[in-house]
Design a protein around this motif. Structure first.
Motif, PDB file in Angstrom:
ATOM      1  N   ALA A  19      -0.828 -37.885  87.179  1.00 20.52           N
ATOM      2  CA  ALA A  19      -0.105 -38.499  86.072  1.00 20.52           C
ATOM      3  C   ALA A  19       0.538 -39.797  86.506  1.00 20.52           C
ATOM      4  CB  ALA A  19       0.960 -37.535  85.543  1.00 20.52           C
ATOM      5  N   ALA A  20       1.124 -39.791  87.700  1.00 18.68           N
ATOM      6  CA  ALA A  20       1.762 -41.009  88.180  1.00 18.68           C
ATOM      7  C   ALA A  20       0.735 -42.092  88.430  1.00 18.68           C
ATOM      8  CB  ALA A  20       2.546 -40.717  89.453  1.00 18.68           C
ATOM      9  N   LEU A  21      -0.432 -41.707  88.936  1.00 14.07           N
ATOM     10  CA  LEU A  21      -1.461 -42.704  89.192  1.00 14.07           C
ATOM     11  C   LEU A  21      -1.963 -43.310  87.905  1.00 14.07           C
ATOM     12  CD1 LEU A  21      -3.458 -40.866  91.982  1.00 14.07           C
ATOM     13  CD2 LEU A  21      -2.087 -42.922  92.242  1.00 14.07           C
ATOM     14  N   VAL A  22      -2.195 -42.484  86.884  1.00 11.64           N
ATOM     15  CA  VAL A  22      -2.691 -43.002  85.611  1.00 11.64           C
ATOM     16  C   VAL A  22      -1.651 -43.882  84.960  1.00 11.64           C
ATOM     17  CG1 VAL A  22      -3.357 -42.332  83.281  1.00 11.64           C
ATOM     18  CG2 VAL A  22      -4.304 -41.110  85.230  1.00 11.64           C
ATOM     19  N   GLU A  35       0.967 -54.655  77.743  1.00  9.98           N
ATOM     20  CA  GLU A  35      -0.009 -53.978  78.591  1.00  9.98           C
ATOM     21  C   GLU A  35      -0.704 -55.009  79.470  1.00  9.98           C
ATOM     22  OE1 GLU A  35      -1.359 -50.772  78.939  1.00  9.98           O
ATOM     23  OE2 GLU A  35       0.319 -49.944  77.816  1.00  9.98           O
ATOM     24  N   PRO A  36      -0.852 -54.732  80.766  1.00 12.74           N
ATOM     25  CA  PRO A  36      -1.645 -55.631  81.605  1.00 12.74           C
ATOM     26  C   PRO A  36      -3.116 -55.553  81.203  1.00 12.74           C
ATOM     27  CG  PRO A  36      -1.070 -53.663  82.818  1.00 12.74           C
ATOM     28  CD  PRO A  36      -0.332 -53.578  81.518  1.00 12.74           C
ATOM     29  N   ALA A  70      -1.608 -48.213  83.044  1.00 18.10           N
ATOM     30  CA  ALA A  70      -0.396 -48.809  83.617  1.00 18.10           C
ATOM     31  C   ALA A  70       0.878 -48.226  83.036  1.00 18.10           C
ATOM     32  CB  ALA A  70      -0.405 -50.319  83.402  1.00 18.10           C
ATOM     33  N   THR A  71       0.823 -47.665  81.835  1.00 15.33           N
ATOM     34  CA  THR A  71       2.008 -47.127  81.182  1.00 15.33           C
ATOM     35  C   THR A  71       1.667 -45.761  80.592  1.00 15.33           C
ATOM     36  OG1 THR A  71       1.483 -48.081  79.009  1.00 15.33           O
ATOM     37  CG2 THR A  71       2.706 -49.482  80.562  1.00 15.33           C
ATOM     38  N   PRO A  72       2.678 -44.963  80.206  1.00 15.46           N
ATOM     39  CA  PRO A  72       2.400 -43.634  79.622  1.00 15.46           C
ATOM     40  C   PRO A  72       2.020 -43.720  78.149  1.00 15.46           C
ATOM     41  CG  PRO A  72       4.573 -43.731  80.677  1.00 15.46           C
ATOM     42  CD  PRO A  72       4.101 -45.129  80.496  1.00 15.46           C
ATOM     43  N   THR A  73       1.147 -44.624  77.798  1.00 16.54           N
ATOM     44  CA  THR A  73       0.775 -44.863  76.412  1.00 16.54           C
ATOM     45  C   THR A  73      -0.636 -44.356  76.142  1.00 16.54           C
ATOM     46  OG1 THR A  73       2.170 -46.844  76.369  1.00 16.54           O
ATOM     47  CG2 THR A  73       0.553 -46.610  74.598  1.00 16.54           C
ATOM     48  N   GLY A  74      -0.789 -43.644  75.037  1.00 19.37           N
ATOM     49  CA  GLY A  74      -2.092 -43.176  74.609  1.00 19.37           C
ATOM     50  C   GLY A  74      -2.512 -43.852  73.318  1.00 19.37           C
ATOM     51  N   PHE A  75      -3.803 -43.927  73.095  1.00 23.18           N
ATOM     52  CA  PHE A  75      -4.353 -44.575  71.907  1.00 23.18           C
ATOM     53  C   PHE A  75      -5.411 -43.658  71.297  1.00 23.18           C
ATOM     54  CE2 PHE A  75      -3.024 -47.723  74.979  1.00 23.18           C
ATOM     55  CZ  PHE A  75      -2.276 -48.626  74.234  1.00 23.18           C
ATOM     56  N   GLU A  76      -5.322 -43.443  69.984  1.00 18.45           N
ATOM     57  CA  GLU A  76      -6.332 -42.647  69.287  1.00 18.45           C
ATOM     58  C   GLU A  76      -6.783 -43.387  68.036  1.00 18.45           C
ATOM     59  OE1 GLU A  76      -7.272 -38.172  67.552  1.00 18.45           O
ATOM     60  OE2 GLU A  76      -5.256 -38.673  68.275  1.00 18.45           O
ATOM     61  N   PHE A  77      -8.090 -43.619  67.938  1.00 12.78           N
ATOM     62  CA  PHE A  77      -8.672 -44.320  66.798  1.00 12.78           C
ATOM     63  C   PHE A  77      -8.997 -43.318  65.691  1.00 12.78           C
ATOM     64  CE2 PHE A  77      -9.424 -46.919  70.505  1.00 12.78           C
ATOM     65  CZ  PHE A  77      -9.121 -48.199  70.065  1.00 12.78           C
ATOM     66  N   VAL A  78      -8.687 -43.703  64.459  1.00  9.75           N
ATOM     67  CA  VAL A  78      -8.864 -42.818  63.304  1.00  9.75           C
ATOM     68  C   VAL A  78      -9.799 -43.487  62.298  1.00  9.75           C
ATOM     69  CG1 VAL A  78      -7.713 -41.569  61.448  1.00  9.75           C
ATOM     70  CG2 VAL A  78      -6.562 -41.866  63.656  1.00  9.75           C
ATOM     71  N   ARG A  79     -10.799 -42.727  61.831  1.00  4.24           N
ATOM     72  CA  ARG A  79     -11.772 -43.241  60.866  1.00  4.24           C
ATOM     73  C   ARG A  79     -11.502 -42.650  59.478  1.00  4.24           C
ATOM     74  NH1 ARG A  79     -16.117 -45.638  63.515  1.00  4.24           N
ATOM     75  NH2 ARG A  79     -16.227 -45.205  65.780  1.00  4.24           N
ATOM     76  N   ASP A  80     -11.937 -43.394  58.446  1.00  2.00           N
ATOM     77  CA  ASP A  80     -11.835 -42.878  57.085  1.00  2.00           C
ATOM     78  C   ASP A  80     -13.085 -42.070  56.738  1.00  2.00           C
ATOM     79  OD1 ASP A  80     -13.857 -44.708  56.571  1.00  2.00           O
ATOM     80  OD2 ASP A  80     -12.583 -46.123  55.486  1.00  2.00           O
ATOM     81  N   ALA A  81     -13.198 -41.649  55.487  1.00  2.00           N
ATOM     82  CA  ALA A  81     -14.308 -40.801  55.063  1.00  2.00           C
ATOM     83  C   ALA A  81     -15.652 -41.489  55.201  1.00  2.00           C
ATOM     84  CB  ALA A  81     -14.094 -40.356  53.618  1.00  2.00           C
TER      85      ALA A  81
END
Length: 348
Positions: free
Chosen positions: A10-13, A297-298, A314-325
């Motif tokens: 976790a620290a490495l990520v 973000e770097p 570099a940071t504890p940030t997650g990203f999730e892409f969402v699609r429509d119908a």
């Protein structure tokens, strides 16, 4: 004393366990000779002090020159500025969550890492200047100003050999004789024994230092490049001893997630997203990796966790892409310390 355990995955990520200046033992102990404002705070705009021979006195505790370059020293470079083998190795190290980094193995880190990371104490004398770092294993550098040249055939070392000279009011440090084991940044740009570093420091007033670093490693980069930044004096504080523990947690580390996504899929995520009016950022696809431009973000690849979920490296940030119908990506969920935030896609 601050004891730094070996970082687990976790620290490495999330960019390493070293998360910024820590409170020192002598917190708020007034630094002698510091000019003060009427309310007692240090007057950082007062004139820079000078030594008896008239040179600017760089002595003091100074903050790092900026976090983004600590993660990615090539933050401002174009793809053609990095040799293909070095870029491939860099991407491999990022994808492997920096499992084999010097930080993860309790080994020394590089001069650029120190310059852009945490506190440094500069002690200036006529014949030499010493730099003491609040950084893993509390390293130091000696910059000789007694007229000697760099060694002709040096035994390669982690921090190289340094000599200094004055160019007017600017202190110029030239360093060479590096080994090829250190990483130029925490994400994994390599260095070779051909590396040569030039640092320029000018204390323009009591609390502000103009700082430049030029990286010249022709085996890694196709051209030398210079980063300009500012360092701030950290008055009324001190350095903490920082000791990295043995590699007792190494078996708990994990590396590459193994998730690989096609360039065609990643291209559907590229675009401009807006968290709020005036707070837009970009998702950029380059081949089989995604980057975030903005959000502090770097310029580092995101780690794919699934077809739609990614993690910052570099940071504890997650990203999730969402699609429509209809299958179009309409928004992006940004997950961080402040909870989930919705970023609406603006380029459709």
């Amino acid at each position: 004393m601050k004891v730094t355990p070996l970082p687990v995955v976790a620290a490495l990520v999330f960019g390493g366990v070293f998360c910024g200046p820590a409170d020192a033992q002598w917190l708020n102990h007034p630094t002698p000779g510091t000019p003060r404002l009427p309310d007692g705070r240090p007057n950082l705009s007062a004139p820079a002090p000078r030594t008896p021979d008239g040179k600017p006195d760089l002595t003091g505790v100074w903050r790092g020159a900026g976090p983004l370059y600590r993660f990615n020293i090539a933050q401002d470079l174009k793809p053609e500025d990095v040799h293909p083998w070095a870029e491939a190795l860099f991407l491999q190290r990022v994808r492997d969550a920096r499992k084999e980094s010097p930080l993860a193995r309790c080994l020394p880190v590089s001069v650029p890492f120190h310059d852009f990371f945490n506190l440094v104490r500069i002690v200036q004398t006529p014949a030499l200047t010493v730099m003491l770092y609040e950084s893993p294993n509390s390293p130091h550098r000696t910059i000789f100003t007694d007229g000697r040249d760099l060694p002709k055939d040096p035994n390669p070392t982690w921090l190289g050999y340094s000599i200094g000279r004055w160019d007017g009011d600017t202190f110029v440090i030239t360093t060479a004789g590096f080994n090829d084991r250190a990483w130029l940044d925490s994400a994994g740009h390599p260095q070779t024994e051909s590396l040569r570093i030039t640092e320029r420091m000018r204390r323009r007033d009591f609390g502000h230092m103009d700082f430049e670093i030029t990286i010249d490693d022709p085996k890694v980069f196709t051209r030398p490049f210079t980063i300009k930044a500012e360092r701030l004096l950290a008055a009324d504080t001190d350095l903490l001893e920082d000791v990295c523990e043995n590699e007792r947690d190494q078996q708990r580390m994990s590396g590459d997630t193994g998730v690989r996504l096609s360039p065609a899929l990643l291209a559907t995520y590229a675009g401009t997203y807006e968290l709020a009016p005036g707070r837009a950022f970009a998702i950029v696809a380059r081949g089989d990796v995604l980057y975030v431009e903005g959000l502090n973000e770097p310029k580092l690849p995101l780690l794919a966790q699934s077809d739609t979920q990614f993690m910052s490296t570099a940071t504890p940030t997650g990203f999730e892409f969402v699609r429509d119908a209809r299958g179009r990506v309409t928004y992006l969920t940004v997950r961080g310390a402040n909870g989930d935030q919705k970023a609406v896609r603006k380029d459709q």
